[in-house]
Design an enzyme around this catalytic site. Structure first.
Site, PDB file in Angstrom:
ATOM      1  N   GLY A 209       3.837 -38.405  10.736  1.00 20.83           N
ATOM      2  CA  GLY A 209       2.690 -39.138  11.280  1.00 20.83           C
ATOM      3  C   GLY A 209       3.119 -40.378  12.014  1.00 20.83           C
ATOM      4  O   GLY A 209       4.294 -40.555  12.325  1.00 20.83           O
ATOM      5  N   ASN A 210       2.152 -41.226  12.302  1.00 19.28           N
ATOM      6  CA  ASN A 210       2.463 -42.489  12.968  1.00 19.28           C
ATOM      7  C   ASN A 210       1.580 -43.579  12.388  1.00 19.28           C
ATOM      8  O   ASN A 210       0.728 -43.311  11.545  1.00 19.28           O
ATOM      9  CB  ASN A 210       2.285 -42.354  14.478  1.00 19.28           C
ATOM     10  CG  ASN A 210       0.874 -41.943  14.825  1.00 19.28           C
ATOM     11  OD1 ASN A 210      -0.067 -42.710  14.649  1.00 19.28           O
ATOM     12  ND2 ASN A 210       0.710 -40.719  15.305  1.00 19.28           N
ATOM     13  N   ARG A 211       1.772 -44.803  12.848  1.00 26.89           N
ATOM     14  CA  ARG A 211       1.124 -45.942  12.195  1.00 26.89           C
ATOM     15  C   ARG A 211      -0.237 -46.306  12.785  1.00 26.89           C
ATOM     16  O   ARG A 211      -0.806 -47.332  12.434  1.00 26.89           O
ATOM     17  CB  ARG A 211       2.058 -47.155  12.227  1.00 26.89           C
ATOM     18  CG  ARG A 211       3.264 -46.958  11.326  1.00 26.89           C
ATOM     19  CD  ARG A 211       4.190 -48.161  11.398  1.00 26.89           C
ATOM     20  NE  ARG A 211       3.488 -49.394  11.162  1.00 26.89           N
ATOM     21  CZ  ARG A 211       3.809 -50.574  11.715  1.00 26.89           C
ATOM     22  NH1 ARG A 211       4.818 -50.635  12.561  1.00 26.89           N
ATOM     23  NH2 ARG A 211       3.127 -51.658  11.452  1.00 26.89           N
ATOM     24  N   SER A 212      -0.769 -45.476  13.658  1.00 24.65           N
ATOM     25  CA  SER A 212      -2.066 -45.820  14.245  1.00 24.65           C
ATOM     26  C   SER A 212      -3.154 -45.825  13.171  1.00 24.65           C
ATOM     27  O   SER A 212      -3.273 -44.886  12.392  1.00 24.65           O
ATOM     28  CB  SER A 212      -2.419 -44.801  15.327  1.00 24.65           C
ATOM     29  OG  SER A 212      -3.712 -45.075  15.803  1.00 24.65           O
ATOM     30  N   ALA A 276      -3.152 -41.784  18.879  1.00 24.28           N
ATOM     31  CA  ALA A 276      -1.703 -41.633  18.941  1.00 24.28           C
ATOM     32  C   ALA A 276      -1.399 -40.191  18.547  1.00 24.28           C
ATOM     33  O   ALA A 276      -1.591 -39.791  17.401  1.00 24.28           O
ATOM     34  CB  ALA A 276      -1.038 -42.605  17.976  1.00 24.28           C
TER      35      ALA A 276
END
Ligand code: CTP
Length: 405
Positions: A209-212, A276
């Site tokens: 995943g990502n930090r959005s 994102a």
């Protein structure tokens, strides 16, 4: 007046003495959570229904009631002069009568008279009182002067009776309040916004995943809604609650997001891709939890490229029937520190993606993600700077929409 420019509004919530005053607490809470500065002015009879400490705790401000409190700061007019919008919920039959005739024998009356801000009222009373010719005439007078009336609805009233007079729900009052103060320059427009970050599963319990957090996309959805747009929000793993009054469609992966965008873009006047999107997904998704014994000391992950949704949209491949003139806005979150180089990266990205506008924001370990503030530069499709904004994510959202408008 802070409207338009700033995201944060100074809102006066007037509460008058009806049983629906308990629902006004929820309205105050929603306004505070949306980032606005709320001052409650309650009539003495309102305080027989809800306690001052409750209202002070929820609004995070002192609650005014008495004309003779705060005299040194000229409170009886100061609140009204500073307000961006005033909302009275519940507005009883008595308070509507007083408003219609400009009576100002209490703090709410003077606050309203001293203000040139839009006024929203949410009437609440028994059906007989609502239908009484005196109330009907008072309301007509208020409407004529531009006062916005939200509700009342029909439903169960305080006693056993059912009928017209039930106060509108707090979410509806919130929407009417914000709509009263924002320009309605997106009225009738359909806007598709993606927000959050996609997650690409590795196994039933893990993902890439990502930090959005989805905050900027959610702020855009709120801002567009308040400016009159019909908003569809395609949300991937939001860390903040989705706004009321938008059509919410939840997705998990980039591929699900692509399918959603393909469907909704066919009907949208504008598409804002704030999500994102993971550029890669694991080539193999295990059916059962991956185990260390099987993976060993080192394990290599094979990844496959996800479709570039934005590029597929602007090239016409994703939604061939999308409306002519549809405006597409992309985002670029970049870690480049050099101001010239980051612009060059964004210009290249705007051209490569074929967008009408690109919103550039610098991100880093401590910047951009999961924060309340943001700073962006908006470029057009040719790479020229057409807007800049810094501040809370709601103000930034409004600036981006100004460019869209
Ligand atoms: N985007 C998309 N589909 C992808 C990746 C990104 O639609 N598979 C969209 C994002 O929603 C965003 C814009 O493209 O609006 C730019 O995303 P970004 O990750 O910055 O661009 P990439 O094309 O992935 O380029 P980079 O190699 O810099 O990651």
């Amino acid at each position: 007046m802070a409207s338009g420019e700033g995201g944060r509004l100074r809102v006066v919530v007037g509460i008058t003495g009806g049983i629906a005053a308990y629902k006004a607490v929820a309205l105050v809470r929603l306004l505070v959570l949306a980032g606005h500065d709320v001052s409650v002015v309650a009539t003495p009879s309102a305080l027989r229904f809800v306690g001052k400490p409750t209202l002070e705790a929820i609004s995070r401000n002192e609650v005014g009631t008495d004309l003779y409190e705060g005299v040194a700061e000229v409170r009886h007019v100061a609140l009204g002069q500073a307000a961006d919008v005033i909302v009275i919920a519940p507005a009883t039959a008595n308070s509507l009568a007083k408003l219609a005739h400009g009576l100002s024998d209490d703090l709410l009356g003077t606050t309203v008279l001293a203000s040139s801000a839009p006024l929203v009222v949410a009437p609440a009373m028994h059906t007989e009182m609502w239908e009484n010719p005196a109330t009907v005439a008072n309301l007509a007078l208020l409407r004529e002067r531009g006062v916005r009336v939200v509700g009342p609805g029909t439903g169960a009233l305080t006693g056993k009776d059912v009928g017209a007079g039930r106060m509108a729900e707090p979410e509806e009052i919130l929407a009417a309040t914000l709509a009263a103060v924002r320009p309605q320059d997106l009225a009738g427009r359909r806007i598709l916004i993606t927000a959050g970050g996609t997650r690409e599963p590795l196994d039933p319990v893990r993902f890439l995943g990502n930090r959005s957090s989805g905050r900027q996309g959610v702020a855009l959805a709120e801002a567009a809604r308040d400016r009159g747009a019909a908003v569809t929000l395609v949300a991937a793993h939001l860390e903040v609650p989705p706004p009321h009054g938008v059509a919410l469609h939840q997705v998990g992966t980039a591929e699900e997001l692509a399918v959603a965008v393909a469907g909704f873009a066919a009907e949208a006047d504008a598409v804002i891709m704030a999500a994102a999107v993971a550029d890669y997904r694991p080539a193999v998704v295990a059916d059962a939890k991956l185990k260390k014994e099987a993976l060993g000391e080192e394990h290599e992950l094979r990844l496959i490229r996800n479709p570039d949704i934005l590029r597929a949209l602007t090239s016409g491949e994703l939604a061939p029937s999308r409306p002519a003139g549809q405006v597409v806005i992309g985002f670029a979150a970049e870690t480049e520190q050099d101001p010239e180089r980051i612009l060059a990266v964004a210009r290249e990205k705007a051209a490569r993606k074929g967008v009408d506008f690109l919103v550039l924001n610098r991100v880093g370990w401590a910047e951009g993600f999961a924060t309340a503030e943001n700073a962006v530069t908006v470029l057009d499709g040719h790479g020229s700077i057409v807007g800049e904004a810094a501040g809370d994510k709601l103000s930034v959202a409004h600036r981006i929409l100004d460019v869209l408008v």
